[in-house]
Design a protein around this motif. Structure first.
Motif, mmCIF file in Angstrom:
data_model
loop_
_atom_site.group_PDB
_atom_site.id
_atom_site.type_symbol
_atom_site.label_atom_id
_atom_site.label_comp_id
_atom_site.label_asym_id
_atom_site.label_seq_id
_atom_site.Cartn_x
_atom_site.Cartn_y
_atom_site.Cartn_z
ATOM 1 N N VAL A 1 74.887 46.267 -15.575
ATOM 2 C CA VAL A 1 73.441 46.463 -15.454
ATOM 3 C C VAL A 1 72.773 45.168 -15.004
ATOM 4 C CG1 VAL A 1 71.338 46.899 -16.782
ATOM 5 C CG2 VAL A 1 73.316 48.396 -17.062
ATOM 6 N N ARG A 2 73.205 44.062 -15.555
ATOM 7 C CA ARG A 2 72.623 42.768 -15.136
ATOM 8 C C ARG A 2 72.920 42.488 -13.664
ATOM 9 N NH1 ARG A 2 74.969 40.763 -19.890
ATOM 10 N NH2 ARG A 2 73.509 40.912 -21.627
ATOM 11 N N GLN A 3 74.150 42.801 -13.258
ATOM 12 C CA GLN A 3 74.498 42.596 -11.839
ATOM 13 C C GLN A 3 73.610 43.436 -10.939
ATOM 14 O OE1 GLN A 3 78.634 43.414 -11.149
ATOM 15 N NE2 GLN A 3 79.260 41.924 -12.701
ATOM 16 N N LEU A 4 73.368 44.658 -11.373
ATOM 17 C CA LEU A 4 72.508 45.536 -10.578
ATOM 18 C C LEU A 4 71.121 44.933 -10.451
ATOM 19 C CD1 LEU A 4 73.430 49.054 -11.955
ATOM 20 C CD2 LEU A 4 73.723 48.270 -9.608
ATOM 21 N N ARG A 5 70.652 44.392 -11.557
ATOM 22 C CA ARG A 5 69.328 43.797 -11.511
ATOM 23 C C ARG A 5 69.310 42.632 -10.535
ATOM 24 N NH1 ARG A 5 66.460 40.908 -16.131
ATOM 25 N NH2 ARG A 5 68.480 39.865 -16.144
ATOM 26 N N GLU A 6 70.397 41.859 -10.550
ATOM 27 C CA GLU A 6 70.442 40.733 -9.620
ATOM 28 C C GLU A 6 70.345 41.191 -8.167
ATOM 29 O OE1 GLU A 6 73.802 38.297 -10.833
ATOM 30 O OE2 GLU A 6 72.684 38.069 -12.728
ATOM 31 N N LYS A 7 70.843 42.402 -7.918
ATOM 32 C CA LYS A 7 70.743 42.942 -6.552
ATOM 33 C C LYS A 7 69.381 43.555 -6.286
ATOM 34 C CE LYS A 7 75.511 44.278 -6.353
ATOM 35 N NZ LYS A 7 76.165 45.507 -6.783
ATOM 36 N N GLY A 8 68.498 43.473 -7.272
ATOM 37 C CA GLY A 8 67.147 43.958 -7.058
ATOM 38 C C GLY A 8 66.884 45.377 -7.545
ATOM 39 N N VAL A 9 67.854 45.956 -8.250
ATOM 40 C CA VAL A 9 67.636 47.304 -8.780
ATOM 41 C C VAL A 9 66.797 47.201 -10.050
ATOM 42 C CG1 VAL A 9 68.776 49.374 -9.688
ATOM 43 C CG2 VAL A 9 69.856 48.053 -7.856
ATOM 44 N N THR A 10 65.811 48.067 -10.146
ATOM 45 C CA THR A 10 64.987 48.126 -11.355
ATOM 46 C C THR A 10 65.655 49.086 -12.326
ATOM 47 O OG1 THR A 10 63.062 47.866 -9.950
ATOM 48 C CG2 THR A 10 62.667 48.606 -12.208
ATOM 49 N N ILE A 11 65.743 48.698 -13.583
ATOM 50 C CA ILE A 11 66.448 49.545 -14.543
ATOM 51 C C ILE A 11 65.547 49.892 -15.722
ATOM 52 C CG2 ILE A 11 68.358 49.620 -16.192
ATOM 53 C CD1 ILE A 11 69.462 47.556 -13.745
ATOM 54 N N ILE A 12 65.483 51.198 -15.985
ATOM 55 C CA ILE A 12 64.725 51.661 -17.139
ATOM 56 C C ILE A 12 65.732 52.349 -18.044
ATOM 57 C CG2 ILE A 12 62.916 53.210 -17.986
ATOM 58 C CD1 ILE A 12 62.730 52.306 -14.410
ATOM 59 N N LEU A 13 65.869 51.857 -19.259
ATOM 60 C CA LEU A 13 66.854 52.466 -20.131
ATOM 61 C C LEU A 13 66.242 52.814 -21.479
ATOM 62 C CD1 LEU A 13 68.046 50.189 -22.417
ATOM 63 C CD2 LEU A 13 68.967 49.249 -20.328
ATOM 64 N N THR A 14 66.820 53.826 -22.098
ATOM 65 C CA THR A 14 66.449 54.126 -23.479
ATOM 66 C C THR A 14 67.693 53.882 -24.306
ATOM 67 O OG1 THR A 14 67.207 56.399 -23.717
ATOM 68 C CG2 THR A 14 65.103 56.083 -22.617
ATOM 69 N N THR A 15 67.483 53.523 -25.535
ATOM 70 C CA THR A 15 68.642 53.299 -26.387
ATOM 71 C C THR A 15 68.218 53.390 -27.840
ATOM 72 O OG1 THR A 15 70.388 51.756 -26.983
ATOM 73 C CG2 THR A 15 68.312 50.790 -26.277
ATOM 74 N N HIS A 16 69.177 53.731 -28.666
ATOM 75 C CA HIS A 16 68.920 53.682 -30.104
ATOM 76 C C HIS A 16 69.585 52.443 -30.696
ATOM 77 C CE1 HIS A 16 66.674 57.340 -30.682
ATOM 78 N NE2 HIS A 16 67.492 57.947 -29.850
ATOM 79 N N TYR A 17 70.351 51.727 -29.844
ATOM 80 C CA TYR A 17 70.932 50.460 -30.296
ATOM 81 C C TYR A 17 69.964 49.356 -29.928
ATOM 82 C CZ TYR A 17 75.173 53.273 -30.200
ATOM 83 O OH TYR A 17 76.093 54.257 -30.384
ATOM 84 N N ILE A 18 69.233 48.894 -30.918
ATOM 85 C CA ILE A 18 68.219 47.888 -30.652
ATOM 86 C C ILE A 18 68.879 46.635 -30.079
ATOM 87 C CG2 ILE A 18 66.306 46.632 -31.636
ATOM 88 C CD1 ILE A 18 65.821 49.462 -32.086
ATOM 89 N N GLU A 19 70.063 46.376 -30.564
ATOM 90 C CA GLU A 19 70.836 45.232 -30.102
ATOM 91 C C GLU A 19 70.910 45.233 -28.578
ATOM 92 O OE1 GLU A 19 75.483 43.816 -30.444
ATOM 93 O OE2 GLU A 19 74.867 45.821 -31.064
ATOM 94 N N GLU A 20 71.046 46.415 -28.038
ATOM 95 C CA GLU A 20 71.167 46.567 -26.599
ATOM 96 C C GLU A 20 69.887 46.117 -25.886
ATOM 97 O OE1 GLU A 20 73.883 49.701 -25.339
ATOM 98 O OE2 GLU A 20 72.050 50.668 -24.657
#
Ligand code: ATP
Ligand code: MG
Lengths: 253, 312
Positions: B177-196
């Motif tokens: 996911v971080r690599q994708l962001r580096e390529k300029g992709v915007t990421i919207i995620l939901t999670t129940h793992y707050i750690e994430e």
């Protein structure tokens, strides 16, 4: 038009056919052959000619129509029901693709399968009975038109159905009886006049009759009426499909 | 900068009458990782589903990269990849076939090199000729991510991407996911793992009962709402707080063996030395002393609880 999207759906659907070759091609071919053996050769040889056509040859167009209808409905209904059932429909619904393109992909694939199947049965029938085709272009046009029309019906059923029973019910309860009572095995002239009138309410009469005309040049109803009725069915099914997408019926909440 | 996703006054009432979204306004910045947090039934999936075209909004509108998601759906959707919460795969198809299908469906010409890269990144390359139903649950989820990435989206929605994925792979997924962001992709995620969210997000939004109750940068949020806690283990148990300590925010727990003092992370540390001084004056002796910073999880629980009490 989004060519790659349509192509993706079409190829995906067609590959399902090749994977299930036995079920989608062999089964209907075998069962139709059985009809030819029993009605065409065994019983047919004892029957009188109808309008100068031997009984075996007389039933060929009707039997092809029967299979074509059943297969179009079941292929198309399954094709769209399955992704709905396993949840993968989300991908199609979120893709940059218009309703028309979705329909072309699914209905087109289902109709292609039916047409191929109809042609296979036509060739196979030759092994059992002699028949002629007076109007091959019309014959093929009717084949394609009917396949498309009833693939639309199947598509609608597949979207409407929310269980496997419903998916089976329409072909079983509606399409089969209507086709059997629509002059597949007899000419409606053979019925008492009251029943002839009733039969004219059966849409299948027009399909079977028109298709038979393409073979032998004789028919129960005029070819123009047959063609008109078929186009009428097609128009109503297209209208229902359009409404489904417009309202998101059973596809979107 | 123009937001890459702009949600405006969005409302959704399902047919049964349940109102899943109430006047939601939200802007997502290009290139960020945005974590949407909220308890079960808060409306996270509904929000994502509307943006991706799976659910019809009751009112309001959404722009994706400036394109209205309804009137200009082709332009909007071709930029978006979706990994839904529910596992959904074609049982009988081979892994690579379904990934090629996804790419085509989104109107992209075939590109085997890209498909190979995506499958390799998700450790699915060795499984490419396996039938989907023979994959494990975690592999199926990765397959769904592969399908979403197959058409090179600029915006990626991940609805609980790591549910059912083992720890090691989860870390790999975060890297991806971080690599994708580096390529300029915007990421919207939901999670129940707050750690994430804590690990990855640039910004965090909290949604509860269909309302966005907070949107902020993660570090700002931690600073603003983060609290510290000082825990003292006592030599002798106390029956009650001595009079001398009245007026302090002290709590006596563990049958009088522990004292807890809570304070803002930003407040100055004189407080603590003051407190410790007062304790020794009062003759209270301690064996051990610990401080702890509250996690995003604590912050989140506080927020949602406060909200529920407020609305009750
Ligand atoms: N198809 C539907 N029909 C009717 N109500 C629905 C539908 N989908 C969701 N809801 C309702 O809308 C509300 C929000 O649901 P949603 O799935 O968006 O929550 P969520 O935040 O994704 O929860 P979770 O963390 O459990 O995934 C819930 O009250 C839910 O019951
Ligand atoms: Mg959800």
């Amino acid at each position: 038009m989004n060519y790659y999207s349509i192509r993706a759906i079409y190829i995906f659907e067609m590959s399902r056919t090749w994977r299930t070759l036995l079920q989608s091609i062999a089964t209907p071919v075998i069962s139709t052959c059985l009809y030819f053996v029993v009605f065409g050769s065994a019983i047919g040889s004892q029957m009188m000619d109808i309008d100068g056509v031997s009984y075996g040859a007389f039933i060929v167009p009707g039997l092809i129509m029967l299979t074509l209808l059943m297969q179009s409905v079941s292929n198309a209904s399954f094709g769209i029901y399955f992704p709905k059932f396993n949840g993968t429909i989300y991908e199609v619904m979120s893709a940059p693709i218009s309703y028309i393109e979705i329909v072309i992909g699914y209905v087109g694939a289902a109709a292609t399968k039916s047409v191929v199947l109809g042609l296979i049965i036509l060739v196979t029938a030759r092994l059992f009975v002699d028949y002629q085709i007076d109007h091959p272009v019309w014959m093929f046009s009717f084949l394609v038109l009917t396949a498309i029309t009833f693939s639309f019906l199947g598509f609608i059923i597949g979207i409407w159905a929310d269980g496997f029973e419903k998916l089976q019910i329409v072909p079983m309860m509606v399409v089969t009886p209507l086709t059997f009572l629509g002059g597949t095995f007899y000419s409606i002239d053979m019925l008492p006049s009251f029943w002839q009138g009733v039969t004219l309410l059966n849409p299948m009469v027009y399909l079977v009759s028109g298709f038979r005309w393409a073979f032998y040049g004789t028919s129960d109803v005029h070819i123009a009426i047959s063609l008109g009725m078929t186009l009428g069915f097609l128009a109503s099914f297209v209208a229902i499909t359009w409404w489904i997408f417009k309202t998101g019926y059973k596809l979107k909440s | 900068m123009q937001p890459i996703i702009s949600v405006q006054q969005l409302e959704k009432t399902y047919e049964g009458g349940s109102q899943a979204l109430k006047k939601v306004d939200l802007d997502i910045e290009p290139g960020e990782i945005f974590a949407l947090l909220g308890p079960n039934g808060a409306g996270k999936t509904t929000l994502i589903s509307i943006i991706c075209g799976l659910v019809t909004p009751t009112s309001g509108r959404v722009l994706a990269d400036g394109h209205d998601i309804i009137s200009d759906f082709r332009a909007a959707r071709s930029k978006i990849g979706l990994v839904p919460q529910e596992l959904a795969t074609n049982a009988f198809e081979h892994v690579i076939t379904t990934v090629r299908f996804s790419r085509g469906l989104f109107g992209k010409p075939p590109n085997e090199a890209h498909i190979e890269k995506v499958l390799r990144d998700l450790s699915l390359w060795d499984k490419r000729h396996t039938r989907t139903m023979e994959l494990s649950g975690g592999m199926k989820r990765r397959l769904m991510i592969a399908k979403a990435l197959s058409h090179e989206p600029r915006i990626l929605f991940l609805d609980e991407p790591t549910a059912g994925v083992d720890v090691e792979l989860r870390r790999e997924m975060w890297d991806m996911v971080r690599q994708l962001r580096e390529k300029g992709v915007t990421i919207i995620l939901t999670t129940h793992y707050i750690e994430e969210a804590e690990e990855m997000a640039d910004r965090i939004g909290v949604i509860n009962q269909g309302r966005i109750i907070l949107v902020d940068r993660k570090d700002a949020l931690m600073k603003k709402l983060g609290r510290k806690e000082l825990r003292l283990s006592l030599h002798e148990p106390l029956a009650a707080l001595p009079e001398a300590l009245n007026g302090t925010d002290l709590e006596l727990v563990d049958e009088g063996y522990q004292l807890i003092y809570r304070f803002d992370a930003q407040s100055d540390h004189d407080d603590i030395s003051n407190l410790l001084h007062r304790l020794s004056t009062a003759g209270i002796q301690y064996r051990d002393l610990q401080t702890r910073e509250s996690s995003l999880e604590d912050i989140f629980v506080d927020l949602v609880h406060g909200e529920q009490e407020g609305s009750a």
